[in-house]
Scaffold this motif. Sequence first.
Motif, mmCIF file in Angstrom:
data_model
loop_
_atom_site.group_PDB
_atom_site.id
_atom_site.type_symbol
_atom_site.label_atom_id
_atom_site.label_comp_id
_atom_site.label_asym_id
_atom_site.label_seq_id
_atom_site.Cartn_x
_atom_site.Cartn_y
_atom_site.Cartn_z
ATOM 1 N N GLY A 1 0.838 -1.209 0.000
ATOM 2 C CA GLY A 1 0.000 0.000 0.000
ATOM 3 C C GLY A 1 0.867 1.251 0.000
ATOM 4 N N GLY B 1 3.561 -7.590 -3.872
ATOM 5 C CA GLY B 1 3.536 -9.048 -3.699
ATOM 6 C C GLY B 1 4.478 -9.598 -2.645
ATOM 7 N N ASN C 1 4.853 -9.152 0.496
ATOM 8 C CA ASN C 1 4.357 -9.528 1.825
ATOM 9 C C ASN C 1 3.010 -10.247 1.757
ATOM 10 O OD1 ASN C 1 2.603 -7.462 1.227
ATOM 11 N ND2 ASN C 1 3.662 -5.955 2.496
ATOM 12 N N GLY D 1 -11.251 -6.869 -4.372
ATOM 13 C CA GLY D 1 -9.888 -6.716 -4.892
ATOM 14 C C GLY D 1 -9.271 -8.098 -4.966
ATOM 15 N N TYR D 2 -8.679 -8.407 -6.137
ATOM 16 C CA TYR D 2 -8.094 -9.753 -6.269
ATOM 17 C C TYR D 2 -6.637 -9.649 -6.723
ATOM 18 C CZ TYR D 2 -8.492 -14.837 -6.545
ATOM 19 O OH TYR D 2 -8.345 -16.192 -6.314
ATOM 20 N N ALA E 1 -2.396 -9.340 -5.223
ATOM 21 C CA ALA E 1 -1.440 -10.305 -4.665
ATOM 22 C C ALA E 1 -1.905 -10.900 -3.334
ATOM 23 C CB ALA E 1 -0.088 -9.623 -4.494
ATOM 24 N N VAL E 2 -2.386 -10.043 -2.423
ATOM 25 C CA VAL E 2 -2.769 -10.574 -1.102
ATOM 26 C C VAL E 2 -4.021 -11.448 -1.221
ATOM 27 C CG1 VAL E 2 -3.480 -10.026 1.242
ATOM 28 C CG2 VAL E 2 -1.710 -8.647 0.154
ATOM 29 N N ALA E 3 -5.023 -10.952 -1.942
ATOM 30 C CA ALA E 3 -6.263 -11.736 -2.079
ATOM 31 C C ALA E 3 -5.964 -13.115 -2.680
ATOM 32 C CB ALA E 3 -7.269 -10.983 -2.953
ATOM 33 N N TYR F 1 -14.425 -9.727 -6.585
ATOM 34 C CA TYR F 1 -14.806 -8.542 -7.366
ATOM 35 C C TYR F 1 -13.561 -7.702 -7.576
ATOM 36 C CZ TYR F 1 -16.671 -3.985 -8.594
ATOM 37 O OH TYR F 1 -16.912 -2.801 -9.237
ATOM 38 N N ASP F 2 -13.146 -7.562 -8.837
ATOM 39 C CA ASP F 2 -12.012 -6.714 -9.181
ATOM 40 C C ASP F 2 -12.178 -6.263 -10.624
ATOM 41 O OD1 ASP F 2 -9.498 -5.582 -9.868
ATOM 42 O OD2 ASP F 2 -8.505 -6.783 -8.306
ATOM 43 N N VAL G 1 -8.421 -4.236 -1.357
ATOM 44 C CA VAL G 1 -8.287 -3.106 -2.283
ATOM 45 C C VAL G 1 -7.323 -2.082 -1.683
ATOM 46 C CG1 VAL G 1 -10.538 -3.263 -3.420
ATOM 47 C CG2 VAL G 1 -10.336 -2.077 -1.219
ATOM 48 N N ALA H 1 -6.743 -4.500 4.648
ATOM 49 C CA ALA H 1 -6.434 -3.538 3.580
ATOM 50 C C ALA H 1 -6.048 -2.199 4.206
ATOM 51 C CB ALA H 1 -7.604 -3.408 2.632
ATOM 52 N N ARG H 2 -7.028 -1.378 4.532
ATOM 53 C CA ARG H 2 -6.777 -0.103 5.193
ATOM 54 C C ARG H 2 -7.989 0.259 6.030
ATOM 55 N NH1 ARG H 2 -2.265 -0.744 4.531
ATOM 56 N NH2 ARG H 2 -0.719 0.473 3.370
ATOM 57 N N ASP I 1 -7.019 -5.797 10.996
ATOM 58 C CA ASP I 1 -5.575 -5.667 11.215
ATOM 59 C C ASP I 1 -5.068 -4.260 10.926
ATOM 60 O OD1 ASP I 1 -2.857 -6.544 11.577
ATOM 61 O OD2 ASP I 1 -2.624 -6.484 9.400
ATOM 62 N N VAL I 2 -5.980 -3.336 10.675
ATOM 63 C CA VAL I 2 -5.499 -2.063 10.143
ATOM 64 C C VAL I 2 -5.916 -0.851 10.969
ATOM 65 C CG1 VAL I 2 -5.121 -2.794 7.770
ATOM 66 C CG2 VAL I 2 -7.428 -2.202 8.497
ATOM 67 N N ALA J 1 2.097 -7.715 7.629
ATOM 68 C CA ALA J 1 3.388 -7.872 6.956
ATOM 69 C C ALA J 1 4.529 -8.054 7.950
ATOM 70 C CB ALA J 1 3.655 -6.666 6.072
HETATM 71 P P1 NAD Z 1 -2.319 -5.357 -5.236
HETATM 72 O O1 NAD Z 1 -2.010 -4.071 -5.899
HETATM 73 O O2 NAD Z 1 -1.615 -6.597 -5.686
HETATM 74 O O3 NAD Z 1 -3.895 -5.647 -5.336
HETATM 75 C C1 NAD Z 1 -4.898 -4.670 -5.219
HETATM 76 C C2 NAD Z 1 -6.040 -5.078 -6.128
HETATM 77 O O4 NAD Z 1 -7.152 -4.235 -5.879
HETATM 78 C C3 NAD Z 1 -5.695 -4.964 -7.622
HETATM 79 O O5 NAD Z 1 -5.932 -6.206 -8.276
HETATM 80 C C4 NAD Z 1 -6.649 -3.883 -8.126
HETATM 81 O O6 NAD Z 1 -7.103 -4.134 -9.437
HETATM 82 C C5 NAD Z 1 -7.791 -3.991 -7.133
HETATM 83 N N1 NAD Z 1 -8.608 -2.787 -7.029
HETATM 84 C C6 NAD Z 1 -8.229 -1.488 -7.027
HETATM 85 N N2 NAD Z 1 -9.296 -0.687 -6.893
HETATM 86 C C7 NAD Z 1 -10.386 -1.494 -6.807
HETATM 87 C C8 NAD Z 1 -11.775 -1.260 -6.660
HETATM 88 N N3 NAD Z 1 -12.264 -0.011 -6.555
HETATM 89 N N4 NAD Z 1 -12.597 -2.329 -6.616
HETATM 90 C C9 NAD Z 1 -12.121 -3.590 -6.697
HETATM 91 N N5 NAD Z 1 -10.816 -3.870 -6.856
HETATM 92 C C10 NAD Z 1 -9.960 -2.827 -6.903
HETATM 93 O O7 NAD Z 1 -2.066 -5.116 -3.693
HETATM 94 P P2 NAD Z 1 -1.951 -6.221 -2.542
HETATM 95 O O8 NAD Z 1 -0.534 -6.562 -2.342
HETATM 96 O O9 NAD Z 1 -2.919 -7.316 -2.782
HETATM 97 O O10 NAD Z 1 -2.426 -5.361 -1.289
HETATM 98 C C11 NAD Z 1 -3.753 -4.841 -1.224
HETATM 99 C C12 NAD Z 1 -3.839 -3.792 -0.149
HETATM 100 O O11 NAD Z 1 -3.665 -4.413 1.115
HETATM 101 C C13 NAD Z 1 -2.711 -2.744 -0.230
HETATM 102 O O12 NAD Z 1 -3.078 -1.652 -1.038
HETATM 103 C C14 NAD Z 1 -2.519 -2.335 1.193
HETATM 104 O O13 NAD Z 1 -3.294 -1.198 1.486
HETATM 105 C C15 NAD Z 1 -3.041 -3.520 2.000
HETATM 106 N N6 NAD Z 1 -1.945 -4.258 2.683
HETATM 107 C C16 NAD Z 1 -1.970 -4.306 4.040
HETATM 108 C C17 NAD Z 1 -0.994 -5.008 4.711
HETATM 109 C C18 NAD Z 1 -1.039 -5.143 6.203
HETATM 110 O O14 NAD Z 1 -0.020 -5.123 6.828
HETATM 111 N N7 NAD Z 1 -2.197 -5.323 6.770
HETATM 112 C C19 NAD Z 1 0.052 -5.614 4.010
HETATM 113 C C20 NAD Z 1 0.022 -5.579 2.619
HETATM 114 C C21 NAD Z 1 -0.985 -4.894 1.964
#
Ligand code: NAD
Length: 311
Positions: free
Chosen positions: A81, A102, A104, A141-142, A144-146, A163-164, A196, A224-225, A249-250, A279
């Motif tokens: 993020g 990707g 973490n 959002g699908y 890396a984490v999803a 849903y992405d 997301v 996420a956030r 977690d956020v 992470a």
């Molecule tokens: P990523 O960029 O691989 O995946 C984000 C996905 O969200 C993308 O596929 C994107 O197409 C999709 N997206 C964007 N806007 C959207 C919307 N309006 N509707 C639906 N889908 C949408 O990122 P990631 O590595 O999977 O991480 C996702 C989020 O998780 C990060 O942005 C970060 O805020 C959060 N995160 C938190 C921690 C933690 O410590 N808790 C660690 C890693 C990531």
Amino acid sequence: KARTVLLATEKAFAADAVAKIQAAFDESKYTMKKLENYKSKDELLAAVADVDAMIIRSDIVDAAVLEKAAKLKIVVRAGAGYDNIDLKACEAKSITAMNTPGQNANAVAELVFGMMLTSARNNYDGTSGFELVGRSIAFYGYGAVARAVGKLAAGFGMVLYAYDPYIPKDAIKKMGAEPVDTVADLFKHQYVSLHVPLTPETKESINKELLLKMPKGGTLINTARMEVVHEGQMLEVLKERPDFCYLCDVGFKAQEEAKAIVGDKYMKRVIFTKKKMGAQTIEANNNAGIAAANQIVGFFEKGETKFSLKA
Ligand code: NAD
């Protein structure tokens, strides 16, 4: 050319990861300065003055920081993020910003399951819980984490939805989940897991109307956030739906109020980690930290910009 890199981490990396980041820079004869566990923004403002690059985590890099960073060419967010970086301000000063996508994801995915199991087993309080096998989980959002959560969910015998709108539906299918057409469609499922980024589009997008659509035992997982969920409406849902669970977690500003609502069901109905533990593993620290270091060296030595972020 000798470069100086600042490792600015308000929440420090594991020592092992710091040693590996240091080793990556030693190899390229770059100097690494450390500002770890700092307590005030002034410390950061002073530390950026003479550096060519910086590695950050959730640290805020805004116009005020960039203003003091006269030599800065690149800032890398070791993690996914990047809502903590003012990309417009970077662009205005021709400073490249990157993340380390990707790196973490697996760490966050394992935490998701830790929270799901703790809740499903009633925080191991001696009463009967339930199993995850056969239950459905839907991803907002699908990325890396999803997908990392999806792999574990498939192993648990769960049914996956996603849903992405930025990923073609057939690609979502190939990656193991059934695509759905709207955000609201996600809320037909017992588990909804948020993955997301925080954007104007996703901010407070998870509201009471959506949450009340969830079936019995509906559980929202947020790694996420914080701001993606409407906090005031979340409190209302916790009050109105004694079966509903929020695993988070956020961060949540009204944590004490939420805990008071669920009483002795804390850790069953709501879980609040010490904010962003997702992470915080040795592996994720190493992966993201080393990736950040390599991206900085690649940027200066070979002009690599693969993970550049756009304002
Ligand atoms: P990523 O960029 O691989 O995946 C984000 C996905 O969200 C993308 O596929 C994107 O197409 C999709 N997206 C964007 N806007 C959207 C919307 N309006 N509707 C639906 N889908 C949408 O990122 P990631 O590595 O999977 O991480 C996702 C989020 O998780 C990060 O942005 C970060 O805020 C959060 N995160 C938190 C921690 C933690 O410590 N808790 C660690 C890693 C990531």
